[in-house]
Enzyme design. Structure first.
Site, PDB file in Angstrom:
ATOM      1  N   TYR A  97     -10.175   9.905   9.571  1.00  0.00           N
ATOM      2  CA  TYR A  97      -9.447  10.254   7.942  1.00  0.00           C
ATOM      3  C   TYR A  97     -10.505  10.607   6.805  1.00  0.00           C
ATOM      4  O   TYR A  97     -10.322  11.128   6.319  1.00  0.00           O
ATOM      5  CB  TYR A  97      -8.835   8.574   7.728  1.00  0.00           C
ATOM      6  N   PHE A 123      -8.647 -10.376   9.048  1.00  0.00           N
ATOM      7  CA  PHE A 123      -9.288  -9.719  10.175  1.00  0.00           C
ATOM      8  C   PHE A 123     -10.817  -9.781   9.786  1.00  0.00           C
ATOM      9  O   PHE A 123     -11.402  -9.189   8.902  1.00  0.00           O
ATOM     10  CB  PHE A 123      -9.087  -8.052  10.101  1.00  0.00           C
ATOM     11  N   ARG A 177     -12.849  -5.891  -1.287  1.00  0.00           N
ATOM     12  CA  ARG A 177     -12.189  -4.618  -1.607  1.00  0.00           C
ATOM     13  C   ARG A 177     -12.040  -4.376  -2.965  1.00  0.00           C
ATOM     14  O   ARG A 177     -11.974  -5.427  -4.076  1.00  0.00           O
ATOM     15  CB  ARG A 177     -10.976  -4.201  -0.927  1.00  0.00           C
TER      16      ARG A 177
HETATM   17  N1  UFG Z   1      -6.633  -7.070   6.184  1.00  0.00           N
HETATM   18  C1  UFG Z   1      -6.376  -8.237   6.841  1.00  0.00           C
HETATM   19  N2  UFG Z   1      -5.027  -8.367   7.480  1.00  0.00           N
HETATM   20  C2  UFG Z   1      -4.260  -7.696   7.507  1.00  0.00           C
HETATM   21  C3  UFG Z   1      -4.323  -6.378   6.876  1.00  0.00           C
HETATM   22  C4  UFG Z   1      -5.633  -6.071   6.069  1.00  0.00           C
HETATM   23  O1  UFG Z   1      -7.242  -9.175   6.759  1.00  0.00           O
HETATM   24  O2  UFG Z   1      -3.230  -7.864   8.064  1.00  0.00           O
HETATM   25  C5  UFG Z   1      -7.899  -6.709   5.524  1.00  0.00           C
HETATM   26  C6  UFG Z   1      -8.515  -5.553   6.149  1.00  0.00           C
HETATM   27  O3  UFG Z   1      -9.278  -5.935   7.246  1.00  0.00           O
HETATM   28  C7  UFG Z   1      -9.438  -5.256   5.016  1.00  0.00           C
HETATM   29  C8  UFG Z   1      -8.681  -5.551   3.800  1.00  0.00           C
HETATM   30  O4  UFG Z   1      -7.620  -6.487   4.058  1.00  0.00           O
HETATM   31  O5  UFG Z   1     -10.540  -6.019   5.067  1.00  0.00           O
HETATM   32  C9  UFG Z   1      -7.945  -4.396   3.033  1.00  0.00           C
HETATM   33  O6  UFG Z   1      -7.236  -3.658   4.069  1.00  0.00           O
HETATM   34  P1  UFG Z   1      -6.152  -2.611   3.954  1.00  0.00           P
HETATM   35  O7  UFG Z   1      -5.623  -2.277   5.087  1.00  0.00           O
HETATM   36  O8  UFG Z   1      -5.147  -3.089   2.656  1.00  0.00           O
HETATM   37  O9  UFG Z   1      -7.205  -1.574   3.097  1.00  0.00           O
HETATM   38  P2  UFG Z   1      -8.724  -0.711   3.763  1.00  0.00           P
HETATM   39  O10 UFG Z   1      -9.632  -1.338   2.789  1.00  0.00           O
HETATM   40  O11 UFG Z   1      -8.635  -0.706   5.121  1.00  0.00           O
HETATM   41  O12 UFG Z   1      -8.209   0.893   3.207  1.00  0.00           O
HETATM   42  C10 UFG Z   1      -8.303   1.358   2.056  1.00  0.00           C
HETATM   43  C11 UFG Z   1      -7.407   2.639   2.040  1.00  0.00           C
HETATM   44  C12 UFG Z   1      -7.834   3.794   2.912  1.00  0.00           C
HETATM   45  C13 UFG Z   1      -9.396   3.911   2.792  1.00  0.00           C
HETATM   46  C14 UFG Z   1     -10.035   2.706   3.119  1.00  0.00           C
HETATM   47  C15 UFG Z   1     -11.362   2.997   3.255  1.00  0.00           C
HETATM   48  O13 UFG Z   1      -6.096   2.425   1.925  1.00  0.00           O
HETATM   49  O14 UFG Z   1      -7.071   4.805   2.209  1.00  0.00           O
HETATM   50  O15 UFG Z   1      -9.651   1.813   2.259  1.00  0.00           O
HETATM   51  O16 UFG Z   1     -12.177   1.844   3.873  1.00  0.00           O
HETATM   52  F1  UFG Z   1      -9.662   4.814   3.662  1.00  0.00           F
END
Ligand code: UFG
Length: 331
Positions: free
Chosen positions: A144, A211, A224
């Site tokens: 991505y 996670f 984040r």
């Molecule tokens: N998380 C959990 N449990 C869940 C879902 C998420 O603990 O059920 C955690 C993830 O591990 C992460 C945090 O919550 O640490 C945030 O996760 P998200 O899925 O909400 O978002 P991300 O940080 O993975 O994704 C975002 C953007 C993407 C981008 C990415 C870069 O949505 O577009 O950051 O790392 F690519």
């Protein structure tokens, strides 16, 4: 301005269409509705004009640009799930990179020279220095992020080739919903933290899995930078106003504040009054420990100020949306 918005029926796209229409722009949406919702666009624009089409259809794009006398494009249409991109990398290349290539071809043909594009913090991979500035060398760690960096390279090339002016807006974690509850987040499947936490509070899921709890962060969970979707929409409007042919703007869009997974859960418990049961689980592959924006450049170049990105506004607007639309737009 006459503006074409690709991905206009998506989460950030629909919020941006609404703000553009409110600011007096004429918005034409373009979406294949593979992941977006017609209702989101209709609500955002008061039943505005939506062209149902695919990015791969360069001829339809060009015809739309000419027929509607489009002066600028905002390009959201893309796949955006890290996990899915690891599983199906070619899908991300085809849709995100080749799709953007088609759009650029159509823009060149129709001589439309202003483009604002969704990019992402995922282009930086796992940067050593936090907060993350735009000088951080791109080093994506998943397909991505790679696809979005490839798109930015196409933009640079198009600027040299035919004088495109572009703004690449690198989002951190988009969250929240419109304050009047009209628009919000509706993904299927949902993988993002805040909607999942609120689905637990609504009783639609039993528990949250956190996670990873052994990250090198103060409480062991990932940190984040959550930025309100209304602040993101506002940045697009500012970029549009500022952009001239030949320009190049590359900015991070984040609040500049880091919030851990546990802090999200704790605040969501307060706002919803629900205990939100949560289990500590394994790390999710590909998750960097900390992503926090240095947003100085966006403040300087776009005069952008994230005014809705405090956790309280993010979570309470998202909670209102989920409570009032437990099945998203499908009701
Ligand atoms: N998380 C959990 N449990 C869940 C879902 C998420 O603990 O059920 C955690 C993830 O591990 C992460 C945090 O919550 O640490 C945030 O996760 P998200 O899925 O909400 O978002 P991300 O940080 O993975 O994704 C975002 C953007 C993407 C981008 C990415 C870069 O949505 O577009 O950051 O790392 F690519």
């Amino acid at each position: 301005m006459n503006v074409l918005v690709t991905g206009a029926a998506g989460y950030i796209g629909s919020h941006t269409c609404r703000l553009l229409a409110q600011a007096g722009h004429r918005v034409v949406g373009y979406d294949n509705l593979s992941r977006g919702h017609q209702a989101a666009f209709d609500r955002a624009t008061d039943d505005g004009q939506l062209v149902i089409g695919d990015l791969a259809n360069s001829a339809l794009l060009e015809e739309t640009l000419r027929r509607e006398s489009i002066e600028a494009v905002i390009h959201f249409a893309a796949f955006g799930l890290v996990g899915e991109s690891v599983q199906y990398p070619e899908r991300y290349h085809r849709n995100n990179v080749e799709g953007s290539q088609c759009l650029l071809e159509a823009m060149q043909q129709a001589n439309v020279l202003r483009l604002v594009v969704s990019s992402t913090t995922a282009i930086y991979g796992t940067p050593k220095q936090i907060p993350i500035s735009e000088e951080t060398p791109p080093d994506p760690i998943n397909p991505y992020g790679q696809s979005k960096w490839d798109v930015e390279c196409l933009l640079q090339e198009a600027r040299g080739r035919f004088g495109l002016g572009y703004a690449a807006l690198r989002y951190f974690n988009a969250a929240g919903a419109s304050l009047d509850g009209l628009l919000g987040e509706d993904h299927d499947p949902e993988t993002h933290l805040i909607p999942i936490v609120l689905q637990v509070a609504l009783g639609q899921r039993e528990r949250l899995s956190i996670f990873g709890s052994d990250y090198p962060t103060p409480d062991g969970t990932c940190v984040r930078d959550y930025v309100h979707v209304l602040d993101l929409a506002d940045a697009h409007e500012r970029a549009l106003q500022r952009l001239s042919p030949g320009d190049c703007v590359e900015v991070n869009l984040g609040s500049g504040q880091g919030t851990s997974v546990l802090e999200i859960v704790e605040q969501a418990r307060e706002i919803t009054g629900h205990p939100i049961p949560a289990d500590l689980a394994e790390r999710r592959p590909g998750d960097p420990p900390r992503l926090i924006a240095n947003n100085h450049r966006a403040r300087m170049e776009l005069a952008w100020e994230p005014t809705h990105s405090d956790l309280e506004t993010i979570l309470s607007s998202a909670w209102d949306w989920h409570r009032n639309h437990p099945h998203g737009y499908a009701q």
